[in-house]
Motif scaffolding. Structure first.
Motif, PDB file in Angstrom:
ATOM      1  N   ILE A   1      40.725  58.325  46.247  1.00 57.04           N
ATOM      2  CA  ILE A   1      41.201  57.697  44.936  1.00 57.04           C
ATOM      3  C   ILE A   1      40.234  56.633  44.537  1.00 57.04           C
ATOM      4  N   ALA A   2      39.652  56.796  43.185  1.00 51.19           N
ATOM      5  CA  ALA A   2      38.900  55.955  42.374  1.00 51.19           C
ATOM      6  C   ALA A   2      39.283  55.142  41.464  1.00 51.19           C
ATOM      7  N   VAL A   3      39.034  53.954  41.505  1.00 53.49           N
ATOM      8  CA  VAL A   3      39.603  53.061  40.655  1.00 53.49           C
ATOM      9  C   VAL A   3      38.920  53.027  39.282  1.00 53.49           C
ATOM     10  N   THR A   4      39.642  53.409  37.996  1.00 51.81           N
ATOM     11  CA  THR A   4      38.986  53.634  36.612  1.00 51.81           C
ATOM     12  C   THR A   4      38.883  52.470  35.952  1.00 51.81           C
ATOM     13  N   SER A   5      39.958  51.471  36.364  1.00 52.18           N
ATOM     14  CA  SER A   5      40.083  50.080  35.864  1.00 52.18           C
ATOM     15  C   SER A   5      40.708  49.134  36.490  1.00 52.18           C
ATOM     16  N   GLY A   6      40.038  48.012  36.841  1.00 50.83           N
ATOM     17  CA  GLY A   6      40.473  47.054  37.845  1.00 50.83           C
ATOM     18  C   GLY A   6      41.564  46.415  37.372  1.00 50.83           C
ATOM     19  N   GLY A   7      41.954  46.123  36.103  1.00 49.16           N
ATOM     20  CA  GLY A   7      42.994  45.505  35.630  1.00 49.16           C
ATOM     21  C   GLY A   7      42.549  44.193  35.581  1.00 49.16           C
ATOM     22  N   SER A   8      43.577  43.201  35.530  1.00 52.23           N
ATOM     23  CA  SER A   8      43.424  41.518  35.558  1.00 52.23           C
ATOM     24  C   SER A   8      44.791  40.802  36.004  1.00 52.23           C
ATOM     25  N   GLY A   9      44.310  39.797  36.263  1.00 51.92           N
ATOM     26  CA  GLY A   9      45.414  38.854  36.649  1.00 51.92           C
ATOM     27  C   GLY A   9      46.225  39.079  38.021  1.00 51.92           C
ATOM     28  N   TYR A  10      45.423  39.835  39.029  1.00 45.01           N
ATOM     29  CA  TYR A  10      46.357  40.200  40.055  1.00 45.01           C
ATOM     30  C   TYR A  10      46.304  39.111  41.102  1.00 45.01           C
TER      31      TYR A  10
ATOM     32  N   ALA B   1      45.910  49.150  48.071  1.00 42.19           N
ATOM     33  CA  ALA B   1      44.716  48.784  47.073  1.00 42.19           C
ATOM     34  C   ALA B   1      44.334  47.379  47.753  1.00 42.19           C
ATOM     35  N   THR B   2      42.909  47.058  47.374  1.00 43.54           N
ATOM     36  CA  THR B   2      42.182  45.517  47.760  1.00 43.54           C
ATOM     37  C   THR B   2      42.050  45.045  46.434  1.00 43.54           C
ATOM     38  N   ILE B   3      42.171  43.597  46.508  1.00 40.15           N
ATOM     39  CA  ILE B   3      41.731  43.122  45.265  1.00 40.15           C
ATOM     40  C   ILE B   3      40.897  41.905  45.538  1.00 40.15           C
ATOM     41  N   GLY B   4      40.204  41.526  44.501  1.00 40.22           N
ATOM     42  CA  GLY B   4      39.205  40.238  44.451  1.00 40.22           C
ATOM     43  C   GLY B   4      39.010  39.839  43.111  1.00 40.22           C
ATOM     44  N   ASN B   5      39.209  38.417  43.081  1.00 41.72           N
ATOM     45  CA  ASN B   5      39.088  37.718  41.631  1.00 41.72           C
ATOM     46  C   ASN B   5      40.062  38.368  40.475  1.00 41.72           C
TER      47      ASN B   5
END
Length: 246
Positions: free
Chosen positions: A83-92, A112-116
């Motif tokens: 699974i490839a991330v196409t947009s990381g979004g924001s505010g997580y 999923a994993t998140i950063g910043n």
């Protein structure tokens, strides 16, 4: 006897929005043009937030621009292979849930994993079986946690009478100067019982005040302010709240 041309005015004692002591005080720093009430005005004796423009003030936090992340899947040998991330979004602020749907198969799972505040990667933990086409990937939207208010709106005689024979107002009209206290002792009304030392929380819809015991989470729709109850009262009563201004 000449016509009176002066007015003698004394501040009422223990009134919402007034300073409660002569202890050290601190206000929020502003640019040369100062802080001003935003659209619709600002309520005195409530908490407020400086908006994104850095100058206007409202009794609600700035609107959150958080967006959900998006991703796409690849299939091999009937299972989801990547699974490839196409947009990381924001505010997580927390890891989102990954949901796989469609594609003709079942059982695929991923985390999923998140950063910043953005989604940085998605790992397939179970490929599933029977997939003939790539399933649709849905990531849960970020849950925004409002920041603490920038300060408490104190009375500085900024009110504007808008009705004939009106005697008082607790609203600073749009465009008028606002003073935000960020330390000291102030009076305010409280929507709950308040004991000395309780944590002061602000409503994210109107800046109103409630109090909770130390170590207790803020109620839904409220956020902790960094202020504490100094003088207690029952629900609806006048309390004094304090924050170190040194």
């Amino acid at each position: 006897m000449p016509f009176p041309n002066t007015v003698n005015y004394n501040w009422p004692v223990s009134f919402p929005g007034a300073w409660a002591s002569e202890n050290p005080r601190r206000s929020v720093l502003a640019w040369a043009n100062g802080l001003r009430a935003g659209t619709g005005g600002v309520s005195v004796a409530a908490f407020a937030w400086v908006q994104a423009d850095g100058a206007s003030v409202l009794n609600t936090p700035p609107s959150d621009a958080a967006t959900a992340a998006t991703a796409s899947a690849s299939v091999a040998a009937g299972g989801v292979s990547a699974i490839a991330v196409t947009s990381g979004g924001s505010g997580y602020g927390a890891v989102p849930t990954v949901t796989l749907s469609g594609g003709g198969g079942t059982g695929a799972q991923a985390t999923a994993t998140i950063g910043n505040g953005v989604v940085t990667g998605i790992t397939v933990t179970a490929p599933g079986t029977g997939y003939t086409t790539a399933p649709t990937i849905t990531l849960s939207a970020p849950v925004a946690t409002p920041a603490a208010p920038d300060g408490f709106v104190v009375r500085e005689q900024q009110g504007l009478m808008t009705q004939y024979l009106q005697e008082a107002t607790m609203t600073i009209p749009q465009g008028f100067m606002v003073t935000l206290a960020d330390g000291g002792d102030v009076f305010c009304a409280c929507a709950s019982d308040a004991a000395r030392g309780d944590v002061v929380c602000a409503s994210v819809t109107d800046g109103g005040i409630t109090a909770v015991a130390p170590g207790t989470d803020a109620p839904d729709g409220y956020v902790a302010t960094g202020w504490r109850v100094a003088l207690p009262a029952a629900t609806g009563g006048l309390i004094a709240i304090t924050k170190d201004a040194s």
